[in-house]
Design a protein around this motif. Structure first.
Motif, mmCIF file in Angstrom:
data_model
loop_
_atom_site.group_PDB
_atom_site.id
_atom_site.type_symbol
_atom_site.label_atom_id
_atom_site.label_comp_id
_atom_site.label_asym_id
_atom_site.label_seq_id
_atom_site.Cartn_x
_atom_site.Cartn_y
_atom_site.Cartn_z
ATOM 1 N N UNK A 115 0.697 -1.251 -0.092
ATOM 2 C CA UNK A 115 0.217 0.114 0.336
ATOM 3 C C UNK A 115 0.593 1.203 -0.021
ATOM 4 N N UNK A 116 1.965 0.721 0.349
ATOM 5 C CA UNK A 116 2.821 2.404 0.545
ATOM 6 C C UNK A 116 3.779 2.208 -0.758
ATOM 7 N N UNK A 117 3.370 3.361 -2.148
ATOM 8 C CA UNK A 117 4.269 2.796 -3.314
ATOM 9 C C UNK A 117 5.507 3.194 -3.465
ATOM 10 N N UNK A 118 6.473 3.424 -2.434
ATOM 11 C CA UNK A 118 7.762 3.434 -2.359
ATOM 12 C C UNK A 118 8.266 1.732 -2.618
ATOM 13 N N UNK A 119 7.652 1.518 -1.913
ATOM 14 C CA UNK A 119 7.658 0.000 -1.191
ATOM 15 C C UNK A 119 7.398 -0.777 -2.575
ATOM 16 N N UNK A 120 6.061 -0.850 -3.098
ATOM 17 C CA UNK A 120 5.969 -1.533 -4.114
ATOM 18 C C UNK A 120 6.721 -1.563 -5.450
ATOM 19 N N UNK A 121 7.536 -0.530 -6.045
ATOM 20 C CA UNK A 121 7.835 0.116 -6.124
ATOM 21 C C UNK A 121 8.835 -0.716 -6.546
ATOM 22 N N UNK A 122 10.184 -1.058 -5.007
ATOM 23 C CA UNK A 122 11.294 -1.487 -5.094
ATOM 24 C C UNK A 122 10.567 -2.961 -5.794
ATOM 25 N N UNK A 123 8.999 -3.541 -4.677
ATOM 26 C CA UNK A 123 9.370 -5.357 -4.809
ATOM 27 C C UNK A 123 9.088 -4.845 -6.464
ATOM 28 N N UNK A 124 8.720 -4.038 -7.210
ATOM 29 C CA UNK A 124 8.083 -4.582 -8.841
ATOM 30 C C UNK A 124 9.407 -4.858 -9.680
ATOM 31 N N UNK A 125 10.545 -3.783 -8.791
ATOM 32 C CA UNK A 125 11.642 -4.272 -9.858
ATOM 33 C C UNK A 125 12.270 -5.452 -9.387
ATOM 34 N N UNK A 126 12.039 -6.768 -8.682
ATOM 35 C CA UNK A 126 12.458 -7.738 -8.182
ATOM 36 C C UNK A 126 11.536 -8.431 -9.512
ATOM 37 N N UNK A 127 10.280 -8.021 -9.465
ATOM 38 C CA UNK A 127 9.548 -8.539 -10.881
ATOM 39 C C UNK A 127 9.650 -8.795 -12.251
ATOM 40 N N UNK A 128 8.514 -9.927 -12.835
ATOM 41 C CA UNK A 128 9.034 -10.231 -14.422
ATOM 42 C C UNK A 128 7.731 -8.928 -14.603
ATOM 43 N N UNK A 129 6.633 -9.058 -14.292
ATOM 44 C CA UNK A 129 5.266 -8.954 -14.662
ATOM 45 C C UNK A 129 5.109 -7.733 -12.806
ATOM 46 N N UNK A 130 4.836 -6.572 -12.997
ATOM 47 C CA UNK A 130 4.547 -5.774 -11.783
ATOM 48 C C UNK A 130 3.420 -6.040 -11.476
ATOM 49 N N UNK A 131 2.547 -6.007 -9.725
ATOM 50 C CA UNK A 131 2.081 -5.954 -9.205
ATOM 51 C C UNK A 131 1.510 -4.605 -9.016
ATOM 52 N N UNK A 132 -0.190 -4.216 -9.311
ATOM 53 C CA UNK A 132 -0.451 -3.102 -9.174
ATOM 54 C C UNK A 132 -2.065 -2.629 -7.717
ATOM 55 N N UNK A 133 -1.855 -4.467 -7.096
ATOM 56 C CA UNK A 133 -3.056 -4.514 -6.449
ATOM 57 C C UNK A 133 -4.223 -4.910 -7.139
ATOM 58 N N UNK A 134 -5.163 -4.985 -6.200
ATOM 59 C CA UNK A 134 -6.498 -5.775 -7.016
ATOM 60 C C UNK A 134 -6.675 -6.951 -6.352
ATOM 61 N N UNK A 135 -5.994 -7.367 -5.296
ATOM 62 C CA UNK A 135 -6.305 -8.679 -5.466
ATOM 63 C C UNK A 135 -6.554 -9.017 -3.660
ATOM 64 N N UNK A 136 -7.362 -9.003 -2.878
ATOM 65 C CA UNK A 136 -7.620 -9.478 -1.640
ATOM 66 C C UNK A 136 -6.982 -10.825 -1.252
ATOM 67 N N UNK A 137 -6.666 -11.086 0.451
ATOM 68 C CA UNK A 137 -6.742 -13.083 0.169
ATOM 69 C C UNK A 137 -6.775 -12.536 1.430
#
Length: 300
Positions: free
Chosen positions: A97-119
């Motif tokens: 939910x923190x955009x900066x943290x999400x950006x760091x995570x997405x740099x490690x992924x082949x395809x980025x995560x943009x939210x919209x999924x609940x667990x």
């Protein structure tokens, strides 16, 4: 037209190995309740609970890869039976939910995560989307005469701002589901105490002490068996029960069921779909007494 609720399903690694009985009984019960589980294609390990102790970003990336796959498959809800997987998946969503943290995570992924999924846990889905009243109406073999100690473990409902289900200190979802099946639920005061989890690999002495405390309390409240939703809790109380007895010179002999196994028994599902033969402490004695409405006893 198939109108059954459909969820992206994340089995988790232990369901493929040490808790295969949890996996088969989860699938069988959801099928019987009309909950359709669609396994996430090409899912991978979520990092379980250890990854976050090393690197929060890498841990979130391991979880997020599976959330991306679920989203690409057309789902907005992922369910899993395992509290360890649940924790990692939900924590990843929470931190991103923190955009900066999400950006760091997405740099490690082949395809980025943009939210919209609940667990959610499978337990939460059964409790909220089916509910005790509807479950009770489906019971074919009431669990009358069976007195249970409900044991949730320490991470299923905590931390509450991340897990957002049930009471973090006094959860009741398993209690209510078991009561709907006709079982008697003992007032178990240690339902969220730690059993030692995977610490048994490094310090068996610590786990035998913590699990022994839980076993002793279950007998104090005259429970005939445990019921849990966690593979690590089940393993420590069931597989290590002999180690506890040896270390503490006790004679505990309490079966440790997954809640899905008992729902399956009450719904009249075939034993081969519930993995009851995988339990280390045999449940045969108390299962044979179900329906006889006998008083609860501390020992079998």
């Amino acid at each position: 037209m198939n109108l059954a609720p459909k969820y992206a399903y994340y089995p988790g690694c232990s369901g493929q190995s040490t808790s295969s009985e949890y996996e088969v009984s989860t699938r069988a019960v959801c099928r019987a309740l009309g909950l359709e589980l669609a396994e996430i294609p090409d899912w991978s390990c979520c990092g379980s609970t250890p990854a976050h102790t090393v690197d929060h970003v890498l841990s979130a990336a391991l979880a997020a890869r599976n959330l991306v796959l679920a989203k690409e498959a057309g789902f907005d809800t992922v369910v899993t039976p395992c509290p360890s997987c649940l924790t990692n998946l939900k924590t990843a969503v929470h931190r991103m939910e923190d955009p900066d943290f999400m950006d760091k995570v997405n740099k490690l992924l082949d395809r980025p995560f943009h939210g919209g999924v609940q667990v959610k846990s499978v337990l939460q889905v059964i409790f909220e989307d089916i509910g005790p009243a509807r479950l009770k109406a489906m019971v074919k073999k009431p669990l009358s005469g069976l007195r249970l100690a409900p044991y949730y473990g320490c991470i299923m409902n905590r931390p509450p701002d991340v897990m957002q289900f049930d009471d973090p200190e006094n959860p009741i979802s398993i209690d209510k589901l078991m009561e709907a099946l006709g079982a008697e639920v003992a007032p178990f005061p240690l339902k969220v105490e730690c059993c030692g989890a995977s610490f048994g690999v490094a310090r068996k002495d610590v786990v035998t002490q913590l699990s022994g405390k839980l076993l002793q309390m279950a007998e104090t409240v005259e429970a005939q068996a445990f019921v849990t939703a966690c593979p690590l809790c089940q393993m420590n109380l069931d597989l290590r029960q002999g180690q506890v007895n040896m270390a503490a010179k006790t004679k505990h002999n309490l079966p440790v069921f997954y809640y899905t196994q008992l729902i399956g028994v009450a719904l009249g599902l075939a034993e081969t779909d519930l993995g009851l033969d995988k339990l280390i402490v045999s449940p045969r004695g108390i299962l044979a007494r179900i329906g006889q409405k006998q008083p609860a006893a501390a020992n079998q």
